[in-house]
Structure formats: C-alpha cells, structure tokens
Design a protein around this motif. Structure first.
Motif, short mmCIF file in Angstrom:
data_model
loop_
_atom_site.label_atom_id
_atom_site.label_comp_id
_atom_site.label_asym_id
_atom_site.label_seq_id
_atom_site.Cartn_x
_atom_site.Cartn_y
_atom_site.Cartn_z
N ARG A 174 0.87 -1.28 -0.09
CA ARG A 174 0.08 0.24 0.05
C ARG A 174 1.05 1.26 -0.14
O ARG A 174 0.45 2.28 -0.58
CB ARG A 174 -1.18 0.11 1.19
CG ARG A 174 -1.94 1.11 1.27
CD ARG A 174 -2.86 1.20 2.41
NE ARG A 174 -3.63 2.37 2.29
CZ ARG A 174 -4.45 3.00 3.26
NH1 ARG A 174 -4.68 1.81 4.45
NH2 ARG A 174 -5.16 3.92 3.27
N ASP A 175 1.94 1.18 0.52
CA ASP A 175 2.89 2.27 0.53
C ASP A 175 3.19 2.73 -0.80
O ASP A 175 3.47 3.85 -1.14
CB ASP A 175 4.22 2.14 1.52
CG ASP A 175 3.79 1.28 2.82
OD1 ASP A 175 3.62 1.97 3.72
OD2 ASP A 175 3.41 0.03 2.86
N ALA A 209 10.79 -1.84 9.52
CA ALA A 209 11.16 -1.76 8.13
C ALA A 209 10.41 -1.00 7.40
O ALA A 209 10.72 -0.21 6.56
CB ALA A 209 11.11 -3.18 7.57
N VAL A 210 8.96 -0.80 7.71
CA VAL A 210 7.98 0.01 6.80
C VAL A 210 8.34 1.25 6.82
O VAL A 210 8.32 2.14 6.05
CB VAL A 210 6.48 -0.46 7.26
CG1 VAL A 210 5.54 0.73 6.88
CG2 VAL A 210 6.27 -1.67 6.82
N ASN A 211 8.38 1.91 8.18
CA ASN A 211 8.66 3.18 8.27
C ASN A 211 9.97 3.75 8.04
O ASN A 211 10.16 4.97 7.47
CB ASN A 211 8.40 3.78 9.74
CG ASN A 211 6.98 3.69 10.24
OD1 ASN A 211 6.06 3.99 9.46
ND2 ASN A 211 6.48 3.10 11.38
N ALA A 256 12.38 7.04 3.52
CA ALA A 256 13.02 7.20 2.27
C ALA A 256 12.75 7.54 1.08
O ALA A 256 13.43 8.27 0.15
CB ALA A 256 13.92 5.59 1.97
N ILE A 257 11.13 7.44 0.87
CA ILE A 257 10.68 7.87 -0.18
C ILE A 257 9.47 9.12 0.07
O ILE A 257 8.86 9.44 -0.86
CB ILE A 257 9.73 6.90 -0.85
CG1 ILE A 257 8.76 6.00 0.21
CG2 ILE A 257 10.67 5.71 -1.47
CD1 ILE A 257 7.83 5.17 -0.62
N GLY A 258 9.90 9.57 1.14
CA GLY A 258 9.22 10.85 1.52
C GLY A 258 7.86 10.68 2.33
O GLY A 258 6.90 11.67 2.13
N LEU A 259 7.34 9.38 2.77
CA LEU A 259 6.10 9.30 3.33
C LEU A 259 6.16 9.35 4.88
O LEU A 259 7.40 8.92 5.40
CB LEU A 259 5.73 8.04 2.92
CG LEU A 259 5.08 7.87 1.50
CD1 LEU A 259 4.73 6.26 1.10
CD2 LEU A 259 4.10 8.80 0.90
N PRO A 260 5.09 9.75 5.48
CA PRO A 260 5.26 9.98 6.96
C PRO A 260 5.09 8.64 7.71
O PRO A 260 4.50 7.48 6.87
CB PRO A 260 4.00 10.71 7.44
CG PRO A 260 3.20 10.61 6.18
CD PRO A 260 3.90 10.36 4.95
#
Length: 393
Positions: free
Chosen positions: A110-111, A169-171, A176-180
C-alpha cells in the motif's frame, strides 16, 4: 487499464491471482503478477499467460527445510519482504492504475500505491486475520496473547505483533521515499474495505467487518489429464485423492503411508499427489497412482473423496467438484476450513491418527449427495466479479 497483482505465499496465494489476471485480460485490461520466484509459480503464471515479476526469496527456501521456521526466521523474513516490496513493486507498478495485494501480510504494497497515487486493494482468501468480535486472532510470531484477555485486547495485541514484525522496516522505507510513518501497520495494510476472495457458502463474511466479498478466484484449467492417469481412473471404482500441496516435509512425516493405508482399509485405490513434500508410493502395488502437477478441476470430480491439508484454494476446488473431503489441517487457516466443511456436511476433519475413521465417514453415500448439492452452489465467477470492480474504479 493496467493492474499490478502481488503476493508472497504458497500456490494457494499465487493461483487466485493468475485467475484474476486472466479475468482482467478477458475484460480488456492488462495485468502483471509480482510473486515469489519459485519455479512452480513461474510455470503456473506462464500457463495462464501472465507476466511474472519475481518478488522476494522463494517460498520453498523458507518452508521446506528440515524443521519449521521459528520466530527468529520470521523476524528476519518480515523486513526482507518489506524491502523487496518497496524495491520490486515501485518499479513494477509504474504505469499501473491499481495495485491488488494478497498473501502473507503484504506490508509495503500500500505504501508503494500511495506514493504513486494509484488505487490499492487488500484481498484475503479467508477471514482469519480480520479483526472481529466473533473470533480471536490467529497465531503470529512475537509476544503470546494473554489467554484471559477479551477479544478487543487480543486484537490489539495482534496489531502490536504486526508492528513488531514489520513496523520498523516499513517506516524506514517510507521515510526514504518521503512518506510519513504509520502507527498501525496491520490496519493500514487492510485499508478501509478489504476484499474477501472466498465463496460465501464456504466463508461468509463476518457481520461486523466491512469487506467486499467477490467470491473465489478460480483459474480456468482446460488441460487434459495424462493418458496413464485417465486409464487408471477408468480401470475400476473411483479412487481417493491424497495430497497436501505445498505443506513441507516436516509436517508430513509418514503421511503417505498413513494416507495410503487409510484408503486401502476402505477397499479403495489411491491417487497420491507428490506435492512439495515429495510424497511417494510405499510399495509397488498397482492400486496407487502417483501424480505431480495435475488439473484438479478435471481430476477431483472423478474421485471418491479428497484428502488434503485444508488450504483455501484446495478446499474451494474440492467443494466445487462435488466430491467429499477429509481435511487434515496443519497451520494457519486450515483448521477453520476443516471446521467449515464439517459444519456443511460435505466432509470430515481428521488428524493422521484418525484419518482412517474419517475417511470411512466421508465415503458414505449421503455425504456424497450433500457434497454434490453444495458444490452446485459454489460460484465460479469470483475473478470476473473482482476484475469488473477494478475496472469500474
């Protein structure tokens, strides 16, 4: 329209996506499947005419060892799969309009969809992991649940275990791709309305969980049975099928011997499926025919009963065939499928120790009549329903 379908799991997780991909193609859309790089899955997807993007390690390398993977292996695998999804899916999803994720907790899928601004759907093949006031969560590696806790507390503990496995790992990859960051990985993966790709006869949706039930995703299979297998089937009464799919050898100790002897005790012949356990005949008797990869849709209606492990895919295929089942469950959702086919009166649940008695019950004529009646109720078009939902947006 172009759709990326992704999973990491056994054949029961991959084949439904091949079925959905084929349905999407019939509806005029494109589909690609990102799935484990096991040779079996590549062959399956190639037969379905579906492009295969390898994702993560092979499943066999994880599950087919001399002993079952434990908590340490799970805590190594979880971040590795997250990393593989961020890397592989980010590339594979370019130019796609939607991403459908299934299989082992697809954290990372989903990320990627959110980063690319495309539609995301989480699909499940059973209800085991969906938080409900009617059932407790299944087992996950990590801190055990408090057995005395109420269901709400147990589901909170389940979310905590998912966070422990995948959250770090998710966060890290999201940053790294600019998501909170996300606080609850499990609920984020599930989204607002998961899809339930299971037939309502076999797996009705819980009344307190918001899911969209499509029906099971079958991949049509028109392959003829091998000549020697057809000759075996024609040469006597219908045999009993015994097979345990991708269940690894450590769960199948002596199961070929147990299965063959249980069938022989009923005066029946045996079709024994090798599966990932590499099951083989126990002697040279002519009453046992060993098969590898075979068209179950053609074989199952021709057998007297189907003895299997109780995976979602095999349970649906067996139910649809109208042949009685004996489920010998091992892990995960398998006990729940065994309970359901017993409740429906279309089969029996067994252990290796009780298999002979269970098979004698399954071979009774009235159970066959019931299995045929329920089989006629299983809808074959779940993949088409799902494909059209995707196309409708």
């Amino acid at each position: 329209m172009r759709v990326l379908l992704t999973t990491w799991g056994s054949r029961g997780d991959v084949e439904p996506l091949a079925g959905l991909a084929a349905a999407l193609r019939r509806e005029g859309a494109e589909a690609v499947v990102a799935a484990p790089p096991d040779d079996d899955f590549g062959t399956l997807l190639a037969r379905a005419g579906v492009p295969h993007v390898p994702l993560g390690p092979t499943v066999r390398s994880i599950v087919a060892g001399p002993k079952p993977p434990g908590a340490q292996e799970a805590f190594r695998l979880a971040p590795a799969l997250v990393a593989a999804r961020f890397e592989t899916l980010m590339s594979a999803a370019q130019g796609c309009d939607a991403l459908v994720a299934t299989g082992l907790m697809p954290a990372g899928a989903r990320d990627v969809a959110d980063k690319l601004g495309i539609r995301y759907v989480l699909a499940c093949f059973h209800t085991l992991g969906l938080p409900s006031r009617h059932s407790a969560p299944g087992r996950r590696p990590g801190t055990p649940s408090d057995e005395g806790a109420d269901l709400a507390t147990k589901w909170k503990q389940d979310a905590d275990r998912v966070n422990a496995l995948y959250g770090g790992a998710v966060n890290t990859h999201r940053a790294a791709i600019g998501l909170p960051p996300v606080d609850n990985v499990r609920d984020y993966v599930f989204g607002d309305q998961p899809w339930l790709a299971a037939d309502p006869v076999l797996c009705p949706a819980p009344d307190d969980v918001d899911v969209r039930q499509t029906g099971a995703w079958f991949l049509p299979d028109d392959r003829p049975l091998p000549d020697d297998l057809r000759a075996f089937l024609d040469d006597g009464e219908p045999p009993v099928y015994v097979g345990f799919g991708s269940m690894a050898s450590y769960t199948q100790k002596d199961i070929a011997k147990v299965g063959i002897e249980a069938v022989r005790a009923q005066g029946r012949r045996v079709v024994l499926a090798r599966g990932w356990a590499g099951l083989t005949a126990i002697d040279d008797a002519a009453d046992c025919f060993v098969v590898g990869e075979v068209n179950q849709q053609a074989l199952f209606p021709r057998v007297a009963a189907i003895v299997h492990h109780g995976g979602a895919g095999t349970t649906h295929a067996a139910a649809r065939s109208g042949s009685p089942q004996v489920i010998v469950p091992h892990i995960a959702d398998q006990p729940s499928w065994g309970a359901k086919i017993t409740e429906l009166g279309i089969g029996v649940t067994a252990t290796p120790e009780t298999l002979a008695d269970a098979l004698s019950q399954a071979l009774k004529p009235d159970l066959r009549v019931r299995a045929e009646a329920v089989g006629a109720q299983i809808k074959p078009d779940g993949a088409t329903v799902a494909a059209r939902l995707l196309l409708e947006g």
